[in-house]
Design a protein around this motif. Sequence first.
Motif, PDB file in Angstrom:
ATOM      1  N   ASN B  27      29.212  -2.116  -6.682  1.00 38.60           N
ATOM      2  CA  ASN B  27      28.939  -1.287  -7.862  1.00 38.60           C
ATOM      3  C   ASN B  27      28.857   0.187  -7.516  1.00 38.60           C
ATOM      4  N   ASP B  28      28.139   0.488  -6.413  1.00 37.43           N
ATOM      5  CA  ASP B  28      28.000   1.889  -5.979  1.00 37.43           C
ATOM      6  C   ASP B  28      29.357   2.485  -5.644  1.00 37.43           C
ATOM      7  N   LEU B  29      30.141   1.708  -4.943  1.00 37.11           N
ATOM      8  CA  LEU B  29      31.421   2.217  -4.454  1.00 37.11           C
ATOM      9  C   LEU B  29      32.415   2.418  -5.588  1.00 37.11           C
ATOM     10  N   LEU B  30      32.473   1.440  -6.479  1.00 38.31           N
ATOM     11  CA  LEU B  30      33.530   1.469  -7.497  1.00 38.31           C
ATOM     12  C   LEU B  30      33.103   2.209  -8.754  1.00 38.31           C
ATOM     13  N   GLY B  31      31.813   2.423  -8.889  1.00 37.00           N
ATOM     14  CA  GLY B  31      31.326   3.122 -10.072  1.00 37.00           C
ATOM     15  C   GLY B  31      31.608   2.350 -11.345  1.00 37.00           C
ATOM     16  N   SER B  32      31.847   1.063 -11.219  1.00 35.41           N
ATOM     17  CA  SER B  32      32.069   0.247 -12.418  1.00 35.41           C
ATOM     18  C   SER B  32      31.242  -1.018 -12.250  1.00 35.41           C
ATOM     19  N   HIS B  33      31.044  -1.699 -13.357  1.00 39.32           N
ATOM     20  CA  HIS B  33      30.176  -2.856 -13.243  1.00 39.32           C
ATOM     21  C   HIS B  33      30.940  -4.078 -12.755  1.00 39.32           C
ATOM     22  N   ILE B  34      30.594  -4.482 -11.570  1.00 36.13           N
ATOM     23  CA  ILE B  34      31.155  -5.721 -11.035  1.00 36.13           C
ATOM     24  C   ILE B  34      29.963  -6.593 -10.679  1.00 36.13           C
ATOM     25  N   SER B  35      29.987  -7.801 -11.159  1.00 37.24           N
ATOM     26  CA  SER B  35      28.845  -8.653 -10.809  1.00 37.24           C
ATOM     27  C   SER B  35      29.312  -9.877 -10.051  1.00 37.24           C
ATOM     28  N   LEU B  36      28.485 -10.262  -9.090  1.00 33.80           N
ATOM     29  CA  LEU B  36      28.768 -11.455  -8.305  1.00 33.80           C
ATOM     30  C   LEU B  36      27.687 -12.471  -8.653  1.00 33.80           C
ATOM     31  N   SER B  37      28.117 -13.641  -9.075  1.00 35.55           N
ATOM     32  CA  SER B  37      27.131 -14.646  -9.505  1.00 35.55           C
ATOM     33  C   SER B  37      26.406 -15.229  -8.302  1.00 35.55           C
ATOM     34  N   ALA B  38      25.232 -15.822  -8.557  1.00 29.15           N
ATOM     35  CA  ALA B  38      24.509 -16.529  -7.491  1.00 29.15           C
ATOM     36  C   ALA B  38      25.432 -17.623  -6.954  1.00 29.15           C
ATOM     37  N   PRO B  39      25.579 -17.692  -5.661  1.00 31.46           N
ATOM     38  CA  PRO B  39      26.568 -18.623  -5.124  1.00 31.46           C
ATOM     39  C   PRO B  39      26.078 -20.074  -5.099  1.00 31.46           C
ATOM     40  N   SER B  40      27.030 -20.989  -5.147  1.00 30.81           N
ATOM     41  CA  SER B  40      26.682 -22.381  -4.855  1.00 30.81           C
ATOM     42  C   SER B  40      27.002 -22.589  -3.375  1.00 30.81           C
ATOM     43  N   LEU B 162      30.168 -23.645   6.263  1.00 37.46           N
ATOM     44  CA  LEU B 162      29.354 -23.278   5.105  1.00 37.46           C
ATOM     45  C   LEU B 162      30.299 -22.736   4.030  1.00 37.46           C
ATOM     46  N   LEU B 163      30.173 -23.299   2.838  1.00 39.95           N
ATOM     47  CA  LEU B 163      30.981 -22.827   1.710  1.00 39.95           C
ATOM     48  C   LEU B 163      30.063 -22.197   0.669  1.00 39.95           C
ATOM     49  N   ALA B 164      30.345 -20.963   0.310  1.00 35.62           N
ATOM     50  CA  ALA B 164      29.548 -20.304  -0.735  1.00 35.62           C
ATOM     51  C   ALA B 164      30.516 -19.785  -1.790  1.00 35.62           C
ATOM     52  N   GLU B 165      30.479 -20.414  -2.950  1.00 37.77           N
ATOM     53  CA  GLU B 165      31.383 -20.002  -4.040  1.00 37.77           C
ATOM     54  C   GLU B 165      30.669 -19.016  -4.945  1.00 37.77           C
ATOM     55  N   THR B 166      31.325 -17.891  -5.224  1.00 32.76           N
ATOM     56  CA  THR B 166      30.716 -16.928  -6.140  1.00 32.76           C
ATOM     57  C   THR B 166      31.765 -16.429  -7.125  1.00 32.76           C
ATOM     58  N   ASN B 167      31.306 -16.071  -8.320  1.00 36.39           N
ATOM     59  CA  ASN B 167      32.238 -15.549  -9.325  1.00 36.39           C
ATOM     60  C   ASN B 167      32.167 -14.036  -9.360  1.00 36.39           C
ATOM     61  N   PHE B 168      33.323 -13.407  -9.255  1.00 35.97           N
ATOM     62  CA  PHE B 168      33.417 -11.960  -9.397  1.00 35.97           C
ATOM     63  C   PHE B 168      33.732 -11.676 -10.862  1.00 35.97           C
ATOM     64  N   GLY B 177      35.666 -16.513  -5.798  1.00 33.57           N
ATOM     65  CA  GLY B 177      35.962 -16.303  -4.384  1.00 33.57           C
ATOM     66  C   GLY B 177      35.097 -17.260  -3.582  1.00 33.57           C
ATOM     67  N   THR B 178      35.616 -17.747  -2.495  1.00 31.31           N
ATOM     68  CA  THR B 178      34.829 -18.654  -1.659  1.00 31.31           C
ATOM     69  C   THR B 178      34.612 -18.023  -0.290  1.00 31.31           C
ATOM     70  N   ILE B 179      33.347 -17.908   0.085  1.00 27.36           N
ATOM     71  CA  ILE B 179      33.041 -17.415   1.430  1.00 27.36           C
ATOM     72  C   ILE B 179      32.910 -18.640   2.326  1.00 27.36           C
ATOM     73  N   ILE B 180      33.634 -18.591   3.422  1.00 26.31           N
ATOM     74  CA  ILE B 180      33.601 -19.734   4.344  1.00 26.31           C
ATOM     75  C   ILE B 180      33.088 -19.232   5.685  1.00 26.31           C
ATOM     76  N   ILE B 181      32.036 -19.840   6.170  1.00 28.80           N
ATOM     77  CA  ILE B 181      31.577 -19.510   7.533  1.00 28.80           C
ATOM     78  C   ILE B 181      31.860 -20.718   8.417  1.00 28.80           C
ATOM     79  N   PHE B 182      32.691 -20.492   9.417  1.00 32.44           N
ATOM     80  CA  PHE B 182      33.051 -21.567  10.341  1.00 32.44           C
ATOM     81  C   PHE B 182      32.082 -21.534  11.529  1.00 32.44           C
ATOM     82  N   PHE B 183      31.475 -22.676  11.833  1.00 32.88           N
ATOM     83  CA  PHE B 183      30.554 -22.770  12.968  1.00 32.88           C
ATOM     84  C   PHE B 183      31.047 -23.832  13.957  1.00 32.88           C
ATOM     85  N   SER B 184      30.874 -23.552  15.243  1.00 37.71           N
ATOM     86  CA  SER B 184      31.019 -24.633  16.211  1.00 37.71           C
ATOM     87  C   SER B 184      29.707 -25.423  16.137  1.00 37.71           C
ATOM     88  N   LEU B 185      29.679 -26.611  16.739  1.00 36.08           N
ATOM     89  CA  LEU B 185      28.446 -27.410  16.692  1.00 36.08           C
ATOM     90  C   LEU B 185      27.288 -26.651  17.325  1.00 36.08           C
TER      91      LEU B 185
END
Lengths: 336, 201
Positions: B27-40, B162-168, B177-185
């Motif tokens: 929001n600060d950078l773009l000066g426009s309203h962009i919202s990201l929903s709470a992720p699942s 780890l999968l975190a789905e959020t709506n832009f 958009g889906t954030i994916i964090i890949f972990f080794s064991l």
Amino acid sequence: MISNLALFDAVPIGILLCDRYLVVQVWNSCLEHWTGFKRSEIIGNKLSIHFPRFAEKRYTSRLETLFQDGAPVIFSYQINGSLFPHKTNAQMGKVQHITATSYQVNTEDYILIAVEDRSEVSNRIKTARAALEEKEFLMREINHRVKNNLNMILSIINLQRDRAGSEKVLHILDDLDGRIRSFATLHEVLYRGDRVDAVQADEYLKNVLEDLFESLRKPGSEARLILDMDSFYLKAKTALYIALIAVEAITNSIKYAFNGRSDGKVELHLKKSHQESFLLYIQDDGPGFPPSFDYKSGESLGLKLAELLTEELGGTFLLGTEGGAYLKAQFSSGIV
Amino acid sequence: MFLDPLQQDSLTEIVTMGIGKAGNVLNDLLGSHISLSAPSVRIVDQSGLSLSFDKQLGIKLSAVEMRYSGVMSGSVDLVFTSGDASRLVDCLIGEDVIHEEGLDALRSGTLCEIGNIVINALVGTLSNMLNLELSYTVPSYYEGDTGQLIARAQEIDAKVILLAETNFSVEDLHITGTIIIFFSLLSFDTLKAALGVYLAQ
């Protein structure tokens, strides 16, 4: 403090190093060239003196994170514009892609900013876009002309109708009219639409089939065409073939399903099933195909053509009778 | 089950905080309203990753990747379908929608910055809250399909994901958009231990 500056001067990208207060420590020759500021003017001064945008919170706050978790920060051209413009020549090194990373020198933390000049890439993209726009314009022009030519052919066929001489010739001219109209409408939709390579299937088929149904329906008939279509884009060639298949099936229904009655219906369903797959299902409420009917033996040129077009699109084709005649064609590609 | 309910709740809370922070920076950078929903937030294995992207099978994907190393190692990716990535970039920079396959070099740079902001906010929050010392590579853009995404998980030997789905949401545009964090064991064990310490505090 910072040694081996020659290394920074040897690379073809802009490099600057500044401390946590954004006071410049290193300013390489590439940046001197792109900005017009000599290192003697910059080093030891805050970056924001010559580049005031670096005083804005939206930039300082992101750069500060480099000293917290160390994750690199990117400033792209399309969002930020040119953060290091030339002091006099606005075109010099204009399109910049910037990466800021944390950098340690003798246990002191610094910010290393790498500035890539992507002006050349931008120019190439602009040239390619202009060529694409010109191609789209020419394609629209061609579609417009082809549509006009096809409409002229339809007018000639219409004139020829007066000299048909027999019902059989009239039917042949009707069939021909329906097929050519599918082409003409496709070129019209492509000419008017927002894409030159694809059409919205439901809109295109509605245009073709409602006109066809109206023109072929016998005077006084109350037969109805019911269209039930999902809205999606099809490649132009796929859309044309689907229209031709539908034209053949509906023409066939109008010829044989409503004999001896003034009402009745033909239903067309176009349904997107999964990703690129879709189904075309056309059914009338007439007596269905005669038991001995074999379209493959050439009894119906139209239905044979429909099968060939389905095969050409890699689809599966089925004709049958169940509460009327039906045509079922399933496709696994063509949606865009 | 990869995490017990308490650990799962804490991780979800931290990821949600990170996403919230990302929304503020955008929001600060773009000066426009962009919202990201709470992720699942979900934790899956490689077959779970495959199932999660079942709907996108055969569809081109556009992604921004940052690799991390230190007490844990792996990769964090922000993944969109290419069509959605294109729409998001066009909406943010105010261009007409361009019907192109994938993104050109300039537009991929723009997506890189968006991904950079989202990933930095997330990993920054994660490493700050859990006291994890990590270093990161410069973000890079890649295109591929679901198959390649799964091949990547195998290549970096990511056993836990780890999968975190959020709506832009920007103006009338709503994309996922889906954030994916890949972990080794081993890395995931480190995360679990850090969550244990966090919960004990």
